[in-house]
Design a protein around this motif. Sequence first.
Motif, short mmCIF file in Angstrom:
data_model
loop_
_atom_site.label_atom_id
_atom_site.label_comp_id
_atom_site.label_asym_id
_atom_site.label_seq_id
_atom_site.Cartn_x
_atom_site.Cartn_y
_atom_site.Cartn_z
N SER A 34 0.84 -1.20 0.00
CA SER A 34 0.00 0.00 0.00
C SER A 34 0.87 1.24 0.00
O SER A 34 1.92 1.28 0.64
CB SER A 34 -0.92 0.01 1.23
N GLY A 56 -0.79 4.07 0.79
CA GLY A 56 -1.67 4.96 1.53
C GLY A 56 -0.96 5.79 2.58
O GLY A 56 -1.40 6.90 2.91
N GLN A 104 -1.67 -3.41 3.78
CA GLN A 104 -2.39 -2.23 3.33
C GLN A 104 -3.22 -1.63 4.46
O GLN A 104 -3.20 -0.42 4.69
CB GLN A 104 -3.29 -2.58 2.15
N GLU A 129 -2.76 2.04 6.29
CA GLU A 129 -3.86 2.99 6.31
C GLU A 129 -4.22 3.39 7.74
O GLU A 129 -4.46 4.57 8.03
CB GLU A 129 -5.08 2.38 5.61
N GLN A 162 -3.88 7.05 9.52
CA GLN A 162 -5.00 7.68 10.20
C GLN A 162 -4.62 8.08 11.62
O GLN A 162 -4.94 9.18 12.09
CB GLN A 162 -6.20 6.72 10.23
#
Length: 404
Positions: A72, A74, A187, A191, A195
């Motif tokens: 990922s 992200g 992933q 993420e 956050q």
Amino acid sequence: MNALSASELAGLAGVTEADIGRLVDLGVLVARDGDGPFLETDAQKVRLVTACEQAGLPMAGIAAAIRDGRLSFGFLEAPPFRRWAVRSARTYRQVSQETGVPLELLGGFLEAIGFARMAPDGLIREDELEVVPLLRLGLSTGVLDQVWSSRLGRGYAEGLRLIASVEKDVWQARFIAPVLAAGADQQTAREQAAQRSGDLNIAPLIDRALMAAYRRQQELAWIEQMVEEIETELEQAGGLGRPGRVPAMCFLDLVGYTRLTEEQGDQAAAELAGSLAVLVERSSREHGGVPVKWLGDGVMVHFRDPAGAVLAALGMVEQFPAAGLPPAHVGVAAGPVVAQGGDYFGRTVNLAARIAAYASASRVLVSEPVVQQAPPQGVTFVELGQVQLQGIAQPVRLLEARRV
């Protein structure tokens, strides 16, 4: 954060609009709803995956890993990474002409500080522009030239590279690893970490902490320089003298500590650090010493007198193996020290550090003034002769302290 069209993102990332469409089709990029489906942070993703493909890594394989949750990008949308700069609308040549900073000086400083050397007509990064005022002032005042600007840049880069490396390790160990351990895929972990980082709003706090640390190190460096100048002036004037009673500085370093912690992990490193702190604190205070500061894999200790420093050093070297600690090498020097802001400065401090660096494992080496003070009972000193230490102009007479 600015929303971008596909063509705007392509221009920012240095690829074609068709490349952007291909990355969207593969699932490497996710187009959001609206007229501006992309963000500035997407440029980082595009550059990274494009560079991987140019290096021979299959884009289809990268896309499959993303779909399967094994990879990922992200995390690049987390606040700390949003600050990674993009290209400006001006070239290096234009900035050079506008500011009067020669292209070679500009490029050399940027390269020294950690940026890649680009073609003169390439677009300069926004963060590269931040250093131009310093170069401009340094050049106009004669403070900086090609040599000193490069040296300054390398100094900035070396110190900050270590900081960034440790931050990366913290991010992996404290943000990513716990989520992975709970069963999440890569992933999801990235993420969630992104956050959490955003919720904590940690980026501006890191900036403040970094500036505080930098100013403290600047203070230490300048005080050290001033103390050395005072000592030199007094010595040249014949007024340095030899006080009747002098304190001692002790530097202790563990052998192979970095390699050991890398092999055994963070928990082992924490346990070793705890054991080291307990033993150093106890042995130092028993003999009139106070630990001044910890230096990663070692410690600097101030003692009221050299005899106490020698006894404490021998005790620590003897106790470490039983405590599961790596062997230590120790340097002790006696002489005047200047106390400022909870720290100590002067030639004695520097000499003790150099002696410790010269000593091999499980040995306690001392300077001649240590022996000239009242020697501790039960200790003998073995002559090592005149030794040229790194960073010390004249050879220094060293002796090894041993139990009788």
